[in-house]
Design an enzyme around this catalytic site. Structure first.
Site, PDB file in Angstrom:
ATOM      1  N   HIS A 385      32.185  21.626  92.262  1.00 10.68           N
ATOM      2  CA  HIS A 385      32.971  22.734  93.262  1.00 10.68           C
ATOM      3  C   HIS A 385      32.238  22.622  94.594  1.00 10.68           C
ATOM      4  O   HIS A 385      32.997  22.615  95.672  1.00 10.68           O
ATOM      5  CB  HIS A 385      32.802  24.047  92.835  1.00 10.68           C
ATOM      6  CG  HIS A 385      31.464  24.729  92.780  1.00 10.68           C
ATOM      7  ND1 HIS A 385      30.565  24.421  91.623  1.00 10.68           N
ATOM      8  CD2 HIS A 385      30.777  25.528  93.550  1.00 10.68           C
ATOM      9  CE1 HIS A 385      29.415  25.002  92.013  1.00 10.68           C
ATOM     10  NE2 HIS A 385      29.593  25.882  93.019  1.00 10.68           N
ATOM     11  N   LYS A 389      29.369  19.560 100.216  1.00 11.62           N
ATOM     12  CA  LYS A 389      28.124  19.936 100.910  1.00 11.62           C
ATOM     13  C   LYS A 389      27.485  18.844 101.235  1.00 11.62           C
ATOM     14  O   LYS A 389      26.580  18.872 102.159  1.00 11.62           O
ATOM     15  CB  LYS A 389      27.295  20.886 100.189  1.00 11.62           C
ATOM     16  CG  LYS A 389      28.103  22.250  99.962  1.00 11.62           C
ATOM     17  CD  LYS A 389      26.887  23.345  99.310  1.00 11.62           C
ATOM     18  CE  LYS A 389      27.853  24.629  99.338  1.00 11.62           C
ATOM     19  NZ  LYS A 389      26.701  25.643  98.894  1.00 11.62           N
ATOM     20  N   HIS A 414      33.002  21.654 103.951  1.00 10.97           N
ATOM     21  CA  HIS A 414      32.544  21.336 102.550  1.00 10.97           C
ATOM     22  C   HIS A 414      33.895  21.331 101.566  1.00 10.97           C
ATOM     23  O   HIS A 414      33.942  20.449 100.739  1.00 10.97           O
ATOM     24  CB  HIS A 414      31.471  21.921 102.150  1.00 10.97           C
ATOM     25  CG  HIS A 414      31.879  23.390 101.454  1.00 10.97           C
ATOM     26  ND1 HIS A 414      31.896  24.436 101.952  1.00 10.97           N
ATOM     27  CD2 HIS A 414      31.954  23.447 100.181  1.00 10.97           C
ATOM     28  CE1 HIS A 414      31.911  25.301 100.995  1.00 10.97           C
ATOM     29  NE2 HIS A 414      31.987  24.846  99.756  1.00 10.97           N
TER      30      HIS A 414
END
Length: 525
Positions: A385, A389, A414
Protein backbone atom coordinates in the site's frame (compact mmCIF):
# COMPACT_ATOMS: atom_id res chain seq x y z
CA UNK A 1 -38.25 -81.02 -24.97
CA UNK A 2 -39.19 -77.30 -24.85
CA UNK A 3 -42.77 -76.50 -24.19
CA UNK A 4 -44.52 -73.64 -25.97
CA UNK A 5 -44.70 -70.52 -23.82
CA UNK A 6 -48.50 -70.29 -23.62
CA UNK A 7 -51.24 -70.99 -21.10
CA UNK A 8 -52.36 -74.18 -22.80
CA UNK A 9 -48.98 -75.89 -22.43
CA UNK A 10 -48.11 -74.62 -18.92
CA UNK A 11 -51.25 -75.41 -16.93
CA UNK A 12 -49.20 -77.73 -14.70
CA UNK A 13 -46.95 -74.80 -13.77
CA UNK A 14 -49.73 -72.40 -12.80
CA UNK A 15 -50.55 -74.25 -9.59
CA UNK A 16 -47.28 -72.94 -8.17
CA UNK A 17 -48.16 -69.30 -8.82
CA UNK A 18 -48.77 -67.17 -5.75
CA UNK A 19 -52.50 -67.04 -5.18
CA UNK A 20 -52.37 -63.73 -3.32
CA UNK A 21 -50.19 -61.91 -5.85
CA UNK A 22 -51.86 -58.61 -6.87
CA UNK A 23 -51.94 -57.21 -10.38
CA UNK A 24 -49.00 -54.91 -9.79
CA UNK A 25 -47.08 -57.58 -7.93
CA UNK A 26 -43.30 -57.84 -7.86
CA UNK A 27 -41.46 -61.13 -7.60
CA UNK A 28 -37.77 -61.19 -6.79
CA UNK A 29 -34.99 -63.74 -6.81
CA UNK A 30 -31.59 -62.91 -5.33
CA UNK A 31 -28.28 -64.04 -6.76
CA UNK A 32 -25.64 -65.82 -4.72
CA UNK A 33 -23.50 -62.70 -4.25
CA UNK A 34 -26.36 -60.71 -2.69
CA UNK A 35 -26.19 -58.02 -5.39
CA UNK A 36 -29.28 -56.08 -6.40
CA UNK A 37 -31.35 -58.05 -8.91
CA UNK A 38 -31.86 -57.21 -12.57
CA UNK A 39 -35.20 -55.48 -13.06
CA UNK A 40 -37.48 -56.83 -15.79
CA UNK A 41 -40.77 -55.17 -16.67
CA UNK A 42 -43.49 -57.53 -17.94
CA UNK A 43 -46.06 -55.61 -19.98
CA UNK A 44 -49.21 -57.49 -21.00
CA UNK A 45 -52.95 -57.09 -20.44
CA UNK A 46 -53.36 -60.83 -19.77
CA UNK A 47 -52.66 -61.94 -16.20
CA UNK A 48 -51.80 -65.47 -17.36
CA UNK A 49 -48.77 -64.18 -19.29
CA UNK A 50 -47.42 -62.51 -16.14
CA UNK A 51 -47.90 -65.65 -14.06
CA UNK A 52 -46.31 -67.97 -16.63
CA UNK A 53 -43.32 -65.62 -17.03
CA UNK A 54 -42.76 -65.47 -13.28
CA UNK A 55 -42.98 -69.23 -12.89
CA UNK A 56 -40.62 -69.89 -15.77
CA UNK A 57 -38.02 -67.42 -14.50
CA UNK A 58 -37.99 -68.48 -10.85
CA UNK A 59 -34.44 -69.15 -9.77
CA UNK A 60 -32.96 -67.37 -12.80
CA UNK A 61 -29.59 -65.77 -12.11
CA UNK A 62 -27.12 -63.98 -14.36
CA UNK A 63 -23.72 -62.76 -13.21
CA UNK A 64 -24.67 -63.60 -9.61
CA UNK A 65 -27.71 -61.32 -9.77
CA UNK A 66 -31.26 -62.57 -9.59
CA UNK A 67 -34.37 -61.01 -11.14
CA UNK A 68 -36.98 -58.54 -9.96
CA UNK A 69 -40.09 -59.01 -12.08
CA UNK A 70 -42.41 -56.00 -12.25
CA UNK A 71 -45.86 -56.15 -13.82
CA UNK A 72 -47.65 -53.52 -15.91
CA UNK A 73 -50.96 -53.97 -17.75
CA UNK A 74 -51.46 -50.77 -19.75
CA UNK A 75 -49.63 -47.97 -21.50
CA UNK A 76 -50.10 -45.66 -18.52
CA UNK A 77 -48.78 -48.29 -16.09
CA UNK A 78 -45.60 -48.51 -18.15
CA UNK A 79 -45.14 -44.75 -18.35
CA UNK A 80 -45.63 -44.35 -14.60
CA UNK A 81 -43.12 -47.09 -13.82
CA UNK A 82 -40.45 -45.92 -16.26
CA UNK A 83 -40.73 -42.34 -15.04
CA UNK A 84 -40.13 -43.41 -11.43
CA UNK A 85 -37.58 -46.20 -11.97
CA UNK A 86 -34.57 -45.71 -14.23
CA UNK A 87 -32.92 -49.05 -13.39
CA UNK A 88 -35.16 -51.36 -15.45
CA UNK A 89 -32.95 -53.48 -17.69
CA UNK A 90 -35.49 -55.22 -19.93
CA UNK A 91 -39.09 -54.74 -21.05
CA UNK A 92 -41.06 -57.76 -22.28
CA UNK A 93 -43.65 -55.81 -24.21
CA UNK A 94 -46.97 -56.96 -25.63
CA UNK A 95 -48.00 -55.23 -28.86
CA UNK A 96 -51.80 -55.32 -28.56
CA UNK A 97 -53.32 -54.09 -25.30
CA UNK A 98 -55.93 -51.31 -24.95
CA UNK A 99 -54.96 -50.32 -28.49
CA UNK A 100 -53.77 -52.43 -31.38
CA UNK A 101 -50.42 -50.60 -31.42
CA UNK A 102 -49.95 -49.95 -27.66
CA UNK A 103 -46.60 -51.73 -27.62
CA UNK A 104 -45.29 -49.81 -30.62
CA UNK A 105 -46.37 -46.53 -29.08
CA UNK A 106 -44.49 -47.44 -25.91
CA UNK A 107 -41.33 -48.22 -27.90
CA UNK A 108 -41.49 -44.69 -29.36
CA UNK A 109 -42.13 -43.26 -25.89
CA UNK A 110 -39.15 -45.06 -24.32
CA UNK A 111 -36.67 -44.26 -27.06
CA UNK A 112 -37.79 -40.77 -28.12
CA UNK A 113 -39.45 -39.14 -25.11
CA UNK A 114 -37.50 -40.74 -22.29
CA UNK A 115 -34.33 -40.87 -24.45
CA UNK A 116 -33.57 -44.24 -22.90
CA UNK A 117 -31.30 -46.14 -25.27
CA UNK A 118 -29.94 -48.59 -22.68
CA UNK A 119 -33.08 -50.48 -21.72
CA UNK A 120 -33.60 -53.63 -23.82
CA UNK A 121 -37.01 -54.02 -25.46
CA UNK A 122 -38.42 -57.35 -26.63
CA UNK A 123 -41.80 -57.33 -28.36
CA UNK A 124 -44.02 -60.32 -27.63
CA UNK A 125 -47.22 -60.71 -29.59
CA UNK A 126 -49.92 -63.31 -29.97
CA UNK A 127 -51.18 -61.56 -33.10
CA UNK A 128 -48.23 -61.22 -35.48
CA UNK A 129 -50.52 -60.04 -38.22
CA UNK A 130 -51.15 -56.82 -36.30
CA UNK A 131 -47.42 -56.08 -36.26
CA UNK A 132 -45.47 -57.90 -39.00
CA UNK A 133 -41.98 -58.80 -37.79
CA UNK A 134 -40.01 -57.43 -40.75
CA UNK A 135 -41.82 -54.10 -40.69
CA UNK A 136 -41.57 -53.71 -36.92
CA UNK A 137 -37.92 -54.69 -36.59
CA UNK A 138 -37.01 -52.24 -39.37
CA UNK A 139 -39.06 -49.28 -38.22
CA UNK A 140 -38.78 -49.51 -34.43
CA UNK A 141 -35.73 -49.54 -32.13
CA UNK A 142 -36.36 -52.91 -30.51
CA UNK A 143 -33.89 -55.63 -29.58
CA UNK A 144 -35.93 -58.74 -30.34
CA UNK A 145 -39.31 -59.85 -31.66
CA UNK A 146 -41.06 -63.00 -30.47
CA UNK A 147 -44.48 -64.51 -31.03
CA UNK A 148 -45.95 -65.90 -27.82
CA UNK A 149 -46.51 -69.45 -29.12
CA UNK A 150 -42.87 -69.66 -30.28
CA UNK A 151 -41.35 -68.36 -27.05
CA UNK A 152 -40.46 -71.57 -25.21
CA UNK A 153 -38.99 -71.59 -21.73
CA UNK A 154 -35.52 -72.27 -23.09
CA UNK A 155 -35.80 -69.49 -25.66
CA UNK A 156 -37.00 -67.15 -22.92
CA UNK A 157 -33.91 -67.96 -20.83
CA UNK A 158 -31.62 -67.46 -23.84
CA UNK A 159 -33.25 -64.22 -24.87
CA UNK A 160 -33.19 -62.73 -21.36
CA UNK A 161 -29.55 -63.71 -20.85
CA UNK A 162 -28.55 -62.07 -24.13
CA UNK A 163 -30.52 -58.91 -23.31
CA UNK A 164 -29.11 -58.60 -19.79
CA UNK A 165 -25.58 -59.13 -21.08
CA UNK A 166 -26.09 -56.35 -23.63
CA UNK A 167 -27.70 -54.07 -21.04
CA UNK A 168 -24.83 -54.70 -18.61
CA UNK A 169 -22.28 -53.83 -21.29
CA UNK A 170 -24.11 -50.63 -22.19
CA UNK A 171 -24.36 -49.60 -18.54
CA UNK A 172 -20.64 -50.30 -18.08
CA UNK A 173 -19.85 -48.03 -21.02
CA UNK A 174 -22.27 -45.43 -19.65
CA UNK A 175 -20.76 -45.70 -16.16
CA UNK A 176 -17.25 -45.34 -17.59
CA UNK A 177 -18.30 -42.30 -19.60
CA UNK A 178 -20.05 -40.66 -16.65
CA UNK A 179 -17.20 -41.65 -14.34
CA UNK A 180 -14.56 -40.11 -16.60
CA UNK A 181 -16.65 -36.94 -16.98
CA UNK A 182 -17.03 -36.78 -13.19
CA UNK A 183 -13.29 -37.27 -12.75
CA UNK A 184 -12.55 -34.35 -15.07
CA UNK A 185 -15.06 -32.15 -13.23
CA UNK A 186 -14.07 -33.44 -9.79
CA UNK A 187 -10.48 -32.23 -10.05
CA UNK A 188 -11.59 -28.63 -10.53
CA UNK A 189 -14.24 -28.93 -7.80
CA UNK A 190 -11.83 -30.43 -5.29
CA UNK A 191 -8.83 -28.18 -5.82
CA UNK A 192 -10.60 -24.85 -5.88
CA UNK A 193 -10.72 -25.18 -2.10
CA UNK A 194 -7.65 -23.72 -0.45
CA UNK A 195 -7.69 -25.54 2.90
CA UNK A 196 -6.66 -29.19 3.04
CA UNK A 197 -9.62 -29.95 5.34
CA UNK A 198 -12.03 -28.77 2.65
CA UNK A 199 -10.09 -30.67 0.02
CA UNK A 200 -10.38 -33.87 2.06
CA UNK A 201 -14.16 -33.64 2.33
CA UNK A 202 -14.49 -32.97 -1.40
CA UNK A 203 -12.14 -35.83 -2.31
CA UNK A 204 -14.52 -38.26 -0.57
CA UNK A 205 -17.70 -36.59 -1.81
CA UNK A 206 -16.62 -36.72 -5.44
CA UNK A 207 -15.20 -40.22 -5.07
CA UNK A 208 -18.64 -41.52 -4.07
CA UNK A 209 -20.21 -39.81 -7.10
CA UNK A 210 -17.68 -41.40 -9.41
CA UNK A 211 -18.14 -44.90 -7.96
CA UNK A 212 -21.95 -44.56 -8.15
CA UNK A 213 -22.70 -47.12 -5.43
CA UNK A 214 -26.46 -46.61 -5.88
CA UNK A 215 -26.54 -49.46 -8.42
CA UNK A 216 -25.90 -51.95 -5.62
CA UNK A 217 -22.33 -52.71 -6.68
CA UNK A 218 -19.70 -51.92 -4.11
CA UNK A 219 -20.07 -51.57 -0.37
CA UNK A 220 -17.61 -49.17 1.23
CA UNK A 221 -17.65 -49.75 4.97
CA UNK A 222 -15.29 -46.86 5.64
CA UNK A 223 -13.51 -44.12 3.73
CA UNK A 224 -11.07 -41.66 5.30
CA UNK A 225 -8.97 -38.78 4.07
CA UNK A 226 -6.03 -38.27 6.41
CA UNK A 227 -3.49 -35.45 6.43
CA UNK A 228 0.02 -35.73 7.84
CA UNK A 229 1.55 -32.24 7.85
CA UNK A 230 4.03 -33.43 10.49
CA UNK A 231 4.39 -36.37 12.81
CA UNK A 232 0.67 -36.52 13.63
CA UNK A 233 -2.03 -37.90 11.36
CA UNK A 234 -5.27 -35.89 11.35
CA UNK A 235 -8.59 -37.14 10.05
CA UNK A 236 -9.71 -34.42 7.61
CA UNK A 237 -12.80 -36.21 6.34
CA UNK A 238 -14.35 -39.59 7.03
CA UNK A 239 -17.19 -41.99 6.33
CA UNK A 240 -17.67 -44.88 8.71
CA UNK A 241 -16.50 -45.78 12.21
CA UNK A 242 -14.10 -42.85 12.68
CA UNK A 243 -16.32 -40.19 11.16
CA UNK A 244 -17.05 -38.64 14.56
CA UNK A 245 -13.30 -38.04 15.04
CA UNK A 246 -13.11 -35.77 12.01
CA UNK A 247 -10.64 -32.96 12.62
CA UNK A 248 -8.84 -34.83 15.38
CA UNK A 249 -5.60 -36.76 15.62
CA UNK A 250 -5.89 -40.34 14.40
CA UNK A 251 -5.07 -42.82 17.19
CA UNK A 252 -4.37 -46.54 17.51
CA UNK A 253 -7.90 -47.32 16.32
CA UNK A 254 -6.69 -46.46 12.83
CA UNK A 255 -6.63 -49.57 10.55
CA UNK A 256 -3.12 -51.04 10.53
CA UNK A 257 -2.92 -50.91 6.74
CA UNK A 258 -2.70 -47.11 6.98
CA UNK A 259 0.58 -46.86 8.94
CA UNK A 260 1.98 -49.76 6.90
CA UNK A 261 1.20 -47.95 3.64
CA UNK A 262 2.50 -44.64 4.98
CA UNK A 263 5.76 -46.22 6.12
CA UNK A 264 6.25 -47.81 2.71
CA UNK A 265 5.28 -44.83 0.52
CA UNK A 266 5.83 -41.72 2.68
CA UNK A 267 8.79 -40.59 0.57
CA UNK A 268 7.47 -41.41 -2.91
CA UNK A 269 3.69 -41.84 -2.66
CA UNK A 270 1.98 -44.96 -3.96
CA UNK A 271 -0.87 -47.45 -3.79
CA UNK A 272 -1.19 -50.20 -1.16
CA UNK A 273 -3.79 -53.00 -1.21
CA UNK A 274 -4.10 -55.58 1.54
CA UNK A 275 -7.17 -57.79 1.79
CA UNK A 276 -10.24 -55.57 1.56
CA UNK A 277 -8.30 -52.38 2.38
CA UNK A 278 -7.08 -49.85 -0.16
CA UNK A 279 -4.64 -47.09 0.81
CA UNK A 280 -3.41 -44.33 -1.51
CA UNK A 281 -0.52 -42.18 -0.23
CA UNK A 282 0.10 -38.72 -1.71
CA UNK A 283 3.11 -36.49 -1.07
CA UNK A 284 3.56 -32.91 -2.23
CA UNK A 285 6.78 -31.03 -2.94
CA UNK A 286 6.17 -29.09 0.28
CA UNK A 287 6.44 -32.34 2.26
CA UNK A 288 2.72 -32.58 3.10
CA UNK A 289 1.55 -36.21 3.08
CA UNK A 290 -2.07 -37.29 2.81
CA UNK A 291 -3.78 -40.66 2.72
CA UNK A 292 -6.98 -41.96 1.15
CA UNK A 293 -8.22 -45.11 2.88
CA UNK A 294 -11.09 -47.36 1.72
CA UNK A 295 -12.50 -50.46 3.37
CA UNK A 296 -14.52 -52.51 0.88
CA UNK A 297 -12.09 -52.63 -2.05
CA UNK A 298 -13.00 -56.21 -3.00
CA UNK A 299 -16.70 -55.37 -3.29
CA UNK A 300 -16.02 -52.90 -6.11
CA UNK A 301 -16.34 -53.97 -9.72
CA UNK A 302 -13.32 -53.84 -12.00
CA UNK A 303 -14.86 -50.80 -13.70
CA UNK A 304 -15.17 -49.02 -10.35
CA UNK A 305 -11.61 -49.94 -9.40
CA UNK A 306 -10.29 -48.61 -12.70
CA UNK A 307 -12.26 -45.37 -12.33
CA UNK A 308 -11.03 -45.03 -8.76
CA UNK A 309 -7.42 -45.43 -9.84
CA UNK A 310 -7.83 -42.81 -12.56
CA UNK A 311 -9.46 -40.48 -10.02
CA UNK A 312 -6.70 -41.05 -7.47
CA UNK A 313 -4.02 -40.37 -10.09
CA UNK A 314 -5.79 -37.09 -10.90
CA UNK A 315 -5.91 -36.24 -7.20
CA UNK A 316 -2.18 -36.98 -6.89
CA UNK A 317 -1.46 -34.73 -9.88
CA UNK A 318 -3.74 -32.11 -8.33
CA UNK A 319 -1.77 -32.18 -5.10
CA UNK A 320 1.42 -31.67 -7.06
CA UNK A 321 -0.19 -28.73 -8.85
CA UNK A 322 -1.36 -27.29 -5.54
CA UNK A 323 2.16 -27.64 -4.20
CA UNK A 324 3.62 -25.85 -7.22
CA UNK A 325 0.94 -23.16 -7.08
CA UNK A 326 1.56 -22.59 -3.39
CA UNK A 327 5.27 -22.39 -4.04
CA UNK A 328 4.61 -19.66 -6.63
CA UNK A 329 2.20 -17.86 -4.29
CA UNK A 330 4.63 -18.09 -1.39
CA UNK A 331 7.40 -16.74 -3.60
CA UNK A 332 5.18 -13.85 -4.71
CA UNK A 333 4.18 -13.26 -1.11
CA UNK A 334 7.79 -13.23 0.03
CA UNK A 335 8.77 -10.76 -2.72
CA UNK A 336 5.79 -8.54 -1.91
CA UNK A 337 6.47 -8.55 1.84
CA UNK A 338 10.17 -7.93 1.26
CA UNK A 339 9.39 -4.96 -0.96
CA UNK A 340 6.90 -3.64 1.60
CA UNK A 341 9.40 -4.11 4.42
CA UNK A 342 12.12 -2.25 2.50
CA UNK A 343 9.78 0.72 2.08
CA UNK A 344 8.65 0.68 5.72
CA UNK A 345 12.23 0.29 6.99
CA UNK A 346 13.21 3.31 4.92
CA UNK A 347 10.51 5.30 6.65
CA UNK A 348 11.62 3.90 10.05
CA UNK A 349 8.44 1.89 10.57
CA UNK A 350 8.59 -1.71 11.74
CA UNK A 351 8.64 -4.55 9.24
CA UNK A 352 5.61 -6.09 10.98
CA UNK A 353 3.52 -3.10 9.95
CA UNK A 354 2.93 -4.60 6.50
CA UNK A 355 2.18 -8.03 7.99
CA UNK A 356 -0.40 -6.54 10.38
CA UNK A 357 -2.03 -4.44 7.65
CA UNK A 358 -2.28 -7.58 5.48
CA UNK A 359 -3.96 -9.55 8.28
CA UNK A 360 -6.35 -6.73 9.21
CA UNK A 361 -7.37 -6.37 5.53
CA UNK A 362 -7.95 -10.12 5.28
CA UNK A 363 -10.04 -10.31 8.46
CA UNK A 364 -12.06 -7.20 7.64
CA UNK A 365 -12.79 -8.55 4.15
CA UNK A 366 -13.98 -11.84 5.69
CA UNK A 367 -16.29 -9.95 8.06
CA UNK A 368 -17.57 -8.00 5.05
CA UNK A 369 -18.63 -11.37 3.54
CA UNK A 370 -16.23 -11.22 0.62
CA UNK A 371 -15.33 -14.59 -0.88
CA UNK A 372 -12.17 -16.25 0.43
CA UNK A 373 -10.34 -15.89 -2.86
CA UNK A 374 -10.79 -12.10 -2.80
CA UNK A 375 -9.89 -11.97 0.89
CA UNK A 376 -6.66 -13.81 0.15
CA UNK A 377 -5.98 -11.44 -2.76
CA UNK A 378 -6.30 -8.49 -0.37
CA UNK A 379 -3.96 -10.16 2.10
CA UNK A 380 -1.32 -10.56 -0.61
CA UNK A 381 -1.75 -7.15 -2.23
CA UNK A 382 -2.09 -4.84 0.79
CA UNK A 383 1.57 -4.99 1.95
CA UNK A 384 2.40 -2.76 -1.04
CA UNK A 385 0.00 0.00 0.00
CA UNK A 386 2.88 2.41 0.71
CA UNK A 387 5.29 1.27 -2.00
CA UNK A 388 5.17 4.80 -3.46
CA UNK A 389 7.10 6.08 -0.42
CA UNK A 390 10.19 4.81 -2.19
CA UNK A 391 10.01 8.05 -4.21
CA UNK A 392 9.68 10.35 -1.16
CA UNK A 393 12.81 11.97 0.39
CA UNK A 394 13.81 10.41 3.75
CA UNK A 395 14.06 13.81 5.39
CA UNK A 396 10.32 14.21 4.94
CA UNK A 397 9.43 10.57 5.62
CA UNK A 398 11.22 10.52 8.95
CA UNK A 399 10.60 14.05 10.14
CA UNK A 400 9.71 13.80 13.85
CA UNK A 401 7.70 16.99 13.98
CA UNK A 402 4.66 18.30 12.14
CA UNK A 403 4.98 18.53 8.36
CA UNK A 404 4.60 21.83 6.57
CA UNK A 405 1.87 22.13 3.94
CA UNK A 406 4.50 21.85 1.22
CA UNK A 407 6.04 18.74 2.82
CA UNK A 408 2.60 17.18 3.19
CA UNK A 409 1.95 17.81 -0.52
CA UNK A 410 5.14 15.87 -1.26
CA UNK A 411 4.06 12.99 1.03
CA UNK A 412 0.69 12.80 -0.73
CA UNK A 413 2.47 12.01 -3.97
CA UNK A 414 3.36 8.52 -2.69
CA UNK A 415 -0.14 7.32 -3.58
CA UNK A 416 0.26 8.13 -7.28
CA UNK A 417 3.87 6.97 -7.34
CA UNK A 418 2.84 3.59 -5.94
CA UNK A 419 -0.01 3.34 -8.44
CA UNK A 420 2.32 4.13 -11.35
CA UNK A 421 4.80 1.47 -10.20
CA UNK A 422 2.15 -1.28 -9.90
CA UNK A 423 -0.47 -0.50 -12.54
CA UNK A 424 1.50 -1.81 -15.53
CA UNK A 425 1.26 -5.43 -14.44
CA UNK A 426 -1.56 -7.73 -15.62
CA UNK A 427 -1.28 -9.93 -12.51
CA UNK A 428 -4.36 -9.85 -10.29
CA UNK A 429 -2.27 -9.24 -7.17
CA UNK A 430 -0.51 -6.26 -8.74
CA UNK A 431 -3.78 -4.85 -10.07
CA UNK A 432 -5.31 -5.04 -6.60
CA UNK A 433 -2.14 -3.55 -5.08
CA UNK A 434 -2.25 -0.63 -7.52
CA UNK A 435 -5.83 0.19 -6.46
CA UNK A 436 -4.88 0.00 -2.78
CA UNK A 437 -1.77 2.15 -3.26
CA UNK A 438 -3.80 4.83 -5.07
CA UNK A 439 -6.92 4.91 -2.88
CA UNK A 440 -5.99 4.01 0.71
CA UNK A 441 -5.86 7.71 1.65
CA UNK A 442 -9.24 8.59 0.13
CA UNK A 443 -12.01 9.60 2.56
CA UNK A 444 -15.68 8.60 2.59
CA UNK A 445 -16.66 12.32 2.65
CA UNK A 446 -14.55 13.04 -0.47
CA UNK A 447 -11.88 15.07 1.33
CA UNK A 448 -9.09 12.52 0.88
CA UNK A 449 -6.30 12.31 -1.67
CA UNK A 450 -5.08 12.01 -4.40
CA UNK A 451 -8.42 11.97 -6.31
CA UNK A 452 -10.93 13.19 -3.72
CA UNK A 453 -13.27 10.25 -4.36
CA UNK A 454 -16.40 10.13 -2.17
CA UNK A 455 -18.34 7.14 -0.74
CA UNK A 456 -18.64 4.01 -2.83
CA UNK A 457 -16.66 5.59 -5.67
CA UNK A 458 -13.70 4.50 -3.56
CA UNK A 459 -12.98 0.87 -4.38
CA UNK A 460 -13.75 -1.53 -1.53
CA UNK A 461 -10.06 -2.48 -1.52
CA UNK A 462 -9.15 1.14 -0.82
CA UNK A 463 -11.81 1.49 1.90
CA UNK A 464 -10.62 -1.63 3.70
CA UNK A 465 -6.93 -0.71 3.42
CA UNK A 466 -7.66 2.80 4.76
CA UNK A 467 -9.04 1.36 7.99
CA UNK A 468 -6.27 -1.25 8.27
CA UNK A 469 -3.51 1.34 7.77
CA UNK A 470 -4.94 3.84 10.26
CA UNK A 471 -5.76 1.14 12.83
CA UNK A 472 -2.17 -0.10 12.77
CA UNK A 473 -0.64 3.37 12.72
CA UNK A 474 -2.64 4.40 15.80
CA UNK A 475 -1.92 1.11 17.61
CA UNK A 476 1.86 1.49 17.39
CA UNK A 477 4.53 4.07 18.10
CA UNK A 478 5.82 6.18 15.22
CA UNK A 479 8.60 8.77 14.99
CA UNK A 480 5.99 11.51 15.30
CA UNK A 481 3.65 9.94 17.95
CA UNK A 482 3.22 7.37 20.70
CA UNK A 483 0.88 4.37 20.47
CA UNK A 484 -2.73 5.05 21.40
CA UNK A 485 -4.84 3.09 23.92
CA UNK A 486 -7.49 0.88 22.28
CA UNK A 487 -10.39 2.84 23.82
CA UNK A 488 -9.07 6.01 22.22
CA UNK A 489 -8.68 4.27 18.85
CA UNK A 490 -12.26 2.97 18.99
CA UNK A 491 -13.52 6.45 19.87
CA UNK A 492 -11.73 7.93 16.84
CA UNK A 493 -13.24 5.37 14.49
CA UNK A 494 -16.71 6.02 15.91
CA UNK A 495 -16.26 9.75 15.36
CA UNK A 496 -14.94 9.26 11.82
CA UNK A 497 -17.59 6.70 10.79
CA UNK A 498 -19.32 8.03 7.67
CA UNK A 499 -16.75 10.85 7.44
CA UNK A 500 -13.26 9.45 6.97
CA UNK A 501 -14.30 5.78 6.84
CA UNK A 502 -17.05 3.55 5.46
CA UNK A 503 -19.54 3.22 8.35
CA UNK A 504 -20.25 -0.47 7.69
CA UNK A 505 -16.56 -1.33 7.86
CA UNK A 506 -16.14 0.71 11.05
CA UNK A 507 -18.97 -1.25 12.68
CA UNK A 508 -17.34 -4.54 11.69
CA UNK A 509 -14.03 -3.38 13.17
CA UNK A 510 -15.57 -2.32 16.48
CA UNK A 511 -17.88 -5.35 16.79
CA UNK A 512 -14.89 -7.68 16.35
CA UNK A 513 -12.22 -5.56 18.01
CA UNK A 514 -10.85 -8.49 20.06
CA UNK A 515 -9.95 -10.37 16.88
CA UNK A 516 -8.19 -7.32 15.44
CA UNK A 517 -6.31 -6.76 18.69
CA UNK A 518 -5.14 -10.37 18.48
CA UNK A 519 -3.39 -9.52 15.19
CA UNK A 520 -1.33 -6.91 17.07
CA UNK A 521 -0.41 -9.60 19.62
CA UNK A 522 0.63 -12.08 16.92
CA UNK A 523 2.80 -9.53 15.10
CA UNK A 524 4.36 -7.35 17.82
CA UNK A 525 6.86 -4.54 17.33
Amino acid sequence: MDQSFSKENTEDLLVFADEDEDRAGIEMSVGSAGLLPWKILIVDDEEDVHEITRITLRGFSFEDRGLELISAYSEQDVKNLLNSDTDIALVLLDVVMEREDSGLRLVEYIRNELNNSSIRIVLRTGQPGKAPEQEVITKYDINDYKTKPDLTAQKLFTMITACLRAYGSLKTIEQNTIGLENIIQAASRVFKHLSFAEIGAHVLENMLKILDLSSGTGNLESAYFIGMPGAEAKLMAGIGQMEEKQGGVVDDAMPQSIPLAYKKYKETGGEYIKGDDYVGVFRTREGFSSILYLSGWNTLTETQKNLLRIYINNIAIGFENISLTREIINTQKEVIFTLGEIVETRSQETANHVARVAEVCYLLALKYDMDKETCELLRLASPMHDVGKIGIPEVILNKPGKLTDKEFDVIKEHARIGYDILRKSNRSIMKAASIIALQHHERWDGNGYPQGLPGEKIHIYGRIAAIADVFDALSHKRCYKDAWEMDRIIELFRNESGKHFDARLVNLLIENIDEFEDINNRFPE
